[in-house]
Motif scaffolding. Structure first.
Motif, PDB file in Angstrom:
ATOM      1  N   ALA A 173       5.699 -39.313  -9.298  1.00  0.00           N
ATOM      2  CA  ALA A 173       5.375 -40.717  -9.023  1.00  0.00           C
ATOM      3  C   ALA A 173       6.584 -41.600  -9.320  1.00  0.00           C
ATOM      4  O   ALA A 173       6.532 -42.807  -9.138  1.00  0.00           O
ATOM      5  CB  ALA A 173       4.182 -41.155  -9.879  1.00  0.00           C
ATOM      6  N   ASP A 174       7.664 -41.000  -9.752  1.00  0.00           N
ATOM      7  CA  ASP A 174       8.873 -41.704 -10.167  1.00  0.00           C
ATOM      8  C   ASP A 174       9.789 -41.880  -8.952  1.00  0.00           C
ATOM      9  O   ASP A 174      10.423 -40.918  -8.503  1.00  0.00           O
ATOM     10  CB  ASP A 174       9.547 -40.879 -11.262  1.00  0.00           C
ATOM     11  N   VAL A 175       9.870 -43.097  -8.432  1.00  0.00           N
ATOM     12  CA  VAL A 175      10.645 -43.346  -7.210  1.00  0.00           C
ATOM     13  C   VAL A 175      12.146 -43.088  -7.419  1.00  0.00           C
ATOM     14  O   VAL A 175      12.780 -42.492  -6.544  1.00  0.00           O
ATOM     15  CB  VAL A 175      10.370 -44.753  -6.645  1.00  0.00           C
ATOM     16  N   PRO A 176      12.754 -43.495  -8.550  1.00  0.00           N
ATOM     17  CA  PRO A 176      14.168 -43.148  -8.728  1.00  0.00           C
ATOM     18  C   PRO A 176      14.412 -41.628  -8.719  1.00  0.00           C
ATOM     19  O   PRO A 176      15.395 -41.165  -8.138  1.00  0.00           O
ATOM     20  CB  PRO A 176      14.517 -43.768 -10.082  1.00  0.00           C
ATOM     21  N   LEU A 177      13.514 -40.853  -9.327  1.00  0.00           N
ATOM     22  CA  LEU A 177      13.639 -39.394  -9.269  1.00  0.00           C
ATOM     23  C   LEU A 177      13.486 -38.922  -7.823  1.00  0.00           C
ATOM     24  O   LEU A 177      14.260 -38.082  -7.358  1.00  0.00           O
ATOM     25  CB  LEU A 177      12.605 -38.712 -10.177  1.00  0.00           C
ATOM     26  N   ALA A 227      15.882 -32.137  -0.928  1.00  0.00           N
ATOM     27  CA  ALA A 227      14.486 -31.776  -1.204  1.00  0.00           C
ATOM     28  C   ALA A 227      13.588 -32.885  -0.685  1.00  0.00           C
ATOM     29  O   ALA A 227      14.055 -33.945  -0.278  1.00  0.00           O
ATOM     30  CB  ALA A 227      14.281 -31.590  -2.716  1.00  0.00           C
ATOM     31  N   VAL A 228      12.296 -32.639  -0.686  1.00  0.00           N
ATOM     32  CA  VAL A 228      11.328 -33.666  -0.336  1.00  0.00           C
ATOM     33  C   VAL A 228      10.533 -33.973  -1.595  1.00  0.00           C
ATOM     34  O   VAL A 228      10.314 -33.095  -2.433  1.00  0.00           O
ATOM     35  CB  VAL A 228      10.405 -33.231   0.829  1.00  0.00           C
ATOM     36  N   ALA A 229      10.136 -35.221  -1.751  1.00  0.00           N
ATOM     37  CA  ALA A 229       9.309 -35.611  -2.895  1.00  0.00           C
ATOM     38  C   ALA A 229       7.994 -36.169  -2.376  1.00  0.00           C
ATOM     39  O   ALA A 229       7.958 -36.831  -1.346  1.00  0.00           O
ATOM     40  CB  ALA A 229      10.037 -36.658  -3.741  1.00  0.00           C
ATOM     41  N   ILE A 230       6.927 -35.871  -3.108  1.00  0.00           N
ATOM     42  CA  ILE A 230       5.597 -36.360  -2.765  1.00  0.00           C
ATOM     43  C   ILE A 230       4.997 -36.966  -4.019  1.00  0.00           C
ATOM     44  O   ILE A 230       5.029 -36.348  -5.086  1.00  0.00           O
ATOM     45  CB  ILE A 230       4.680 -35.224  -2.269  1.00  0.00           C
ATOM     46  N   ASP A 231       4.436 -38.169  -3.886  1.00  0.00           N
ATOM     47  CA  ASP A 231       3.790 -38.758  -5.058  1.00  0.00           C
ATOM     48  C   ASP A 231       2.323 -38.326  -5.109  1.00  0.00           C
ATOM     49  O   ASP A 231       1.796 -37.789  -4.131  1.00  0.00           O
ATOM     50  CB  ASP A 231       3.998 -40.271  -5.124  1.00  0.00           C
ATOM     51  N   PRO A 232       1.674 -38.484  -6.264  1.00  0.00           N
ATOM     52  CA  PRO A 232       0.298 -38.007  -6.419  1.00  0.00           C
ATOM     53  C   PRO A 232      -0.723 -38.647  -5.475  1.00  0.00           C
ATOM     54  O   PRO A 232      -1.843 -38.166  -5.370  1.00  0.00           O
ATOM     55  CB  PRO A 232      -0.032 -38.337  -7.880  1.00  0.00           C
ATOM     56  N   ARG A 233      -0.342 -39.697  -4.781  1.00  0.00           N
ATOM     57  CA  ARG A 233      -1.248 -40.318  -3.813  1.00  0.00           C
ATOM     58  C   ARG A 233      -0.948 -39.875  -2.382  1.00  0.00           C
ATOM     59  O   ARG A 233      -1.519 -40.395  -1.434  1.00  0.00           O
ATOM     60  CB  ARG A 233      -1.181 -41.841  -3.932  1.00  0.00           C
ATOM     61  N   GLY A 234      -0.009 -38.931  -2.225  1.00  0.00           N
ATOM     62  CA  GLY A 234       0.267 -38.368  -0.915  1.00  0.00           C
ATOM     63  C   GLY A 234       1.382 -39.037  -0.141  1.00  0.00           C
ATOM     64  O   GLY A 234       1.613 -38.721   1.020  1.00  0.00           O
ATOM     65  N   ALA A 281      -0.576 -33.891   2.480  1.00  0.00           N
ATOM     66  CA  ALA A 281       0.881 -34.108   2.489  1.00  0.00           C
ATOM     67  C   ALA A 281       1.611 -32.888   1.926  1.00  0.00           C
ATOM     68  O   ALA A 281       2.649 -32.481   2.464  1.00  0.00           O
ATOM     69  CB  ALA A 281       1.229 -35.357   1.681  1.00  0.00           C
ATOM     70  N   LEU A 282       1.075 -32.300   0.860  1.00  0.00           N
ATOM     71  CA  LEU A 282       1.696 -31.107   0.272  1.00  0.00           C
ATOM     72  C   LEU A 282       1.677 -29.960   1.274  1.00  0.00           C
ATOM     73  O   LEU A 282       2.687 -29.278   1.470  1.00  0.00           O
ATOM     74  CB  LEU A 282       0.969 -30.722  -1.020  1.00  0.00           C
TER      75      LEU A 282
END
Length: 162
Positions: free
Chosen positions: A80-84, A93-100, A145-146
């Motif tokens: 959920a960390d946008v800077p990360l 890589a791709v990042a996905i937050d817990p809300r998809g 999304a995952l």
């Protein structure tokens, strides 16, 4: 196994909801993918050769730095960390937050700017709070999304989605 020939799943676990971690564990098990749970304290993880708990120091951003140091192109990071998210997207890589919400090259810059804007508003006392509790709709959106991200990554690594 860590490396470019495999798709690894990384969980920024310090603040990740349990329901989301469970969805990731099931996906990793179903697809035979390694899952790395990174946190600054020990967390319970399933007993599996595919799940590895990576405990880091309690230093500020130690979890983020551990993920950035280890992630490789093709990996999927749950955070959920946008800077990360911005840092791992920069590494391919791709990042996905817990809300998809998926963070990609196309949208992570805008998301980071928006995050910084609201951070500044909260700091000035002009805005408060954040997202509400995770809903069933959020969980479904995340799982979808995952699945999409893993399917794309596996295909790009020459492996079909089972």
């Amino acid at each position: 196994m860590q490396g470019e020939e495999h798709v690894n799943i990384w969980i920024d676990a310090d603040g990740c909801p349990k329901d989301i971690k469970e969805i990731v564990f099931r996906a990793g098990r179903r697809l035979g993918l390694p899952v790395f749970v990174v946190a600054n304290r020990p967390l319970a993880v399933p007993r599996s050769g595919l799940v590895t708990m990576v405990q880091v120091s309690g230093d500020f951003d130690a979890t983020d730095q551990a993920i950035v140091d280890r992630v490789v192109p093709g990996d999927v990071v749950i955070t959920a960390d946008v800077p990360l998210a911005s840092q791992v997207v920069d590494k391919g890589a791709v990042a996905i937050d817990p809300r998809g919400q998926c963070y990609t090259d196309e949208n992570v810059g805008e998301r980071l700017s928006l995050r910084n804007f609201f951070h500044d508003l909260r700091g000035a006392g002009l805005a408060s709070g954040g997202s509400g509790p995770l809903t069933e709709s959020d969980r479904r959106r995340f799982a979808s999304a995952l699945d999409r991200a893993l399917t794309r990554r596996l295909k790009s690594h020459g492996r079909d989605h089972p």
